[in-house]
Design a protein around this motif. Structure first.
Motif, PDB file in Angstrom:
ATOM      1  N   LYS A  82     -12.671  39.912  64.882  1.00 33.19           N
ATOM      2  CA  LYS A  82     -13.254  41.154  64.044  1.00 33.19           C
ATOM      3  C   LYS A  82     -13.866  41.364  62.872  1.00 33.19           C
ATOM      4  O   LYS A  82     -14.498  41.696  62.125  1.00 33.19           O
ATOM      5  CB  LYS A  82     -12.676  42.511  64.975  1.00 33.19           C
ATOM      6  N   THR A  83     -12.461  41.007  62.340  1.00 31.22           N
ATOM      7  CA  THR A  83     -11.798  41.119  60.448  1.00 31.22           C
ATOM      8  C   THR A  83     -12.714  39.497  60.001  1.00 31.22           C
ATOM      9  O   THR A  83     -13.718  39.714  58.787  1.00 31.22           O
ATOM     10  CB  THR A  83     -10.319  40.849  60.279  1.00 31.22           C
ATOM     11  N   ILE A  84     -12.615  38.177  60.234  1.00 28.34           N
ATOM     12  CA  ILE A  84     -13.277  37.553  60.109  1.00 28.34           C
ATOM     13  C   ILE A  84     -14.584  37.980  60.393  1.00 28.34           C
ATOM     14  O   ILE A  84     -15.572  37.731  59.502  1.00 28.34           O
ATOM     15  CB  ILE A  84     -13.034  36.269  61.137  1.00 28.34           C
ATOM     16  N   ASP A  85     -15.195  38.572  61.651  1.00 29.89           N
ATOM     17  CA  ASP A  85     -17.105  38.896  61.455  1.00 29.89           C
ATOM     18  C   ASP A  85     -17.676  39.887  60.511  1.00 29.89           C
ATOM     19  O   ASP A  85     -18.481  39.820  59.425  1.00 29.89           O
ATOM     20  CB  ASP A  85     -16.675  40.085  62.580  1.00 29.89           C
ATOM     21  N   THR A  86     -16.209  40.430  60.366  1.00 33.87           N
ATOM     22  CA  THR A  86     -16.795  41.594  59.271  1.00 33.87           C
ATOM     23  C   THR A  86     -17.174  41.299  57.757  1.00 33.87           C
ATOM     24  O   THR A  86     -17.579  41.097  56.975  1.00 33.87           O
ATOM     25  CB  THR A  86     -15.431  42.898  58.829  1.00 33.87           C
ATOM     26  N   LEU A  87     -15.795  40.122  57.338  1.00 31.70           N
ATOM     27  CA  LEU A  87     -15.698  39.287  56.050  1.00 31.70           C
ATOM     28  C   LEU A  87     -17.274  38.476  55.893  1.00 31.70           C
ATOM     29  O   LEU A  87     -17.110  38.474  55.001  1.00 31.70           O
ATOM     30  CB  LEU A  87     -14.142  39.026  56.130  1.00 31.70           C
ATOM     31  N   GLU A  88     -17.279  37.992  57.486  1.00 30.75           N
ATOM     32  CA  GLU A  88     -18.447  36.904  56.947  1.00 30.75           C
ATOM     33  C   GLU A  88     -19.691  37.881  56.999  1.00 30.75           C
ATOM     34  O   GLU A  88     -20.952  37.186  55.863  1.00 30.75           O
ATOM     35  CB  GLU A  88     -18.482  36.193  58.480  1.00 30.75           C
ATOM     36  N   ARG A  89     -19.988  39.179  57.414  1.00 28.76           N
ATOM     37  CA  ARG A  89     -21.081  39.824  56.998  1.00 28.76           C
ATOM     38  C   ARG A  89     -20.957  40.313  55.660  1.00 28.76           C
ATOM     39  O   ARG A  89     -21.761  40.299  55.083  1.00 28.76           O
ATOM     40  CB  ARG A  89     -21.244  40.961  57.579  1.00 28.76           C
ATOM     41  N   LEU A  90     -19.700  40.787  55.045  1.00 31.72           N
ATOM     42  CA  LEU A  90     -19.749  41.007  53.817  1.00 31.72           C
ATOM     43  C   LEU A  90     -20.104  39.862  52.967  1.00 31.72           C
ATOM     44  O   LEU A  90     -20.159  39.964  51.572  1.00 31.72           O
ATOM     45  CB  LEU A  90     -18.225  41.741  53.030  1.00 31.72           C
TER      46      LEU A  90
END
Length: 156
Positions: free
Chosen positions: A71-79
């Motif tokens: 989930k954190t990777i998803d957020t950082l990828e989106r950013l």
């Protein structure tokens, strides 16, 4: 043995000093183009490192579940701070790597921390700050970069 301060004040003051530095870092990161970076993200970017990692390995390094790491990777990828790719040695494995934005954020963080340390040195005096740092090194483990703080705090 008596003290002017109750025993519980020491960890609270140490944590408060940490919090002040991290809040100041994030205020400056926001001013310099990184308003969405959160304290947890710094641990994640450090744990990913220059060679990249898998979500499972990232979770282990951070002391959190693979799902929380994902989930954190998803957020950082989106950013725009990380990207996913295939491991060149094993096409079944997905590797998370820092993007140029992620690398730049870590480099900027290092420069900001240097400035914050200089601010503390000016306020306390360089000798007192060096003594404080030496005392903290004496009382803490040799490895200062424990990345499992997110899991230790139980935020995952």
């Amino acid at each position: 043995m008596s003290s002017d301060s109750p025993g519980f004040e020491l960890p609270l003051r140490l944590f408060l000093a940490f919090r002040v530095l991290i809040d100041d870092l994030h205020d400056e990161l926001a001013r310099q183009g990184h308003p969405d970076v959160r304290p947890m993200h710094g641990y994640v970017l450090q744990a990913i490192g220059k060679d990249g990692t898998t979500a499972a390995d990232l979770g282990r390094r951070l002391g959190i579940s693979k799902q929380a790491a994902g989930k954190t990777i998803d957020t950082l990828e989106r950013l725009g701070y990380v990207g996913r790719g295939t491991d060149p040695r094993d096409a079944r494995r997905k590797i998370v790597r820092l993007t140029d934005r992620g690398i730049e954020c870590l480099a900027l963080s290092a420069r900001i921390f240097d400035r914050l340390r200089a601010d503390w040195a000016q306020a306390l005096g360089e000798d007192r700050l060096r003594a404080l740092e030496a005392d903290l090194r004496r009382m803490t483990p040799a490895e200062p970069f424990l990345l499992d703080v997110p899991g230790w705090f139980g935020n995952a």
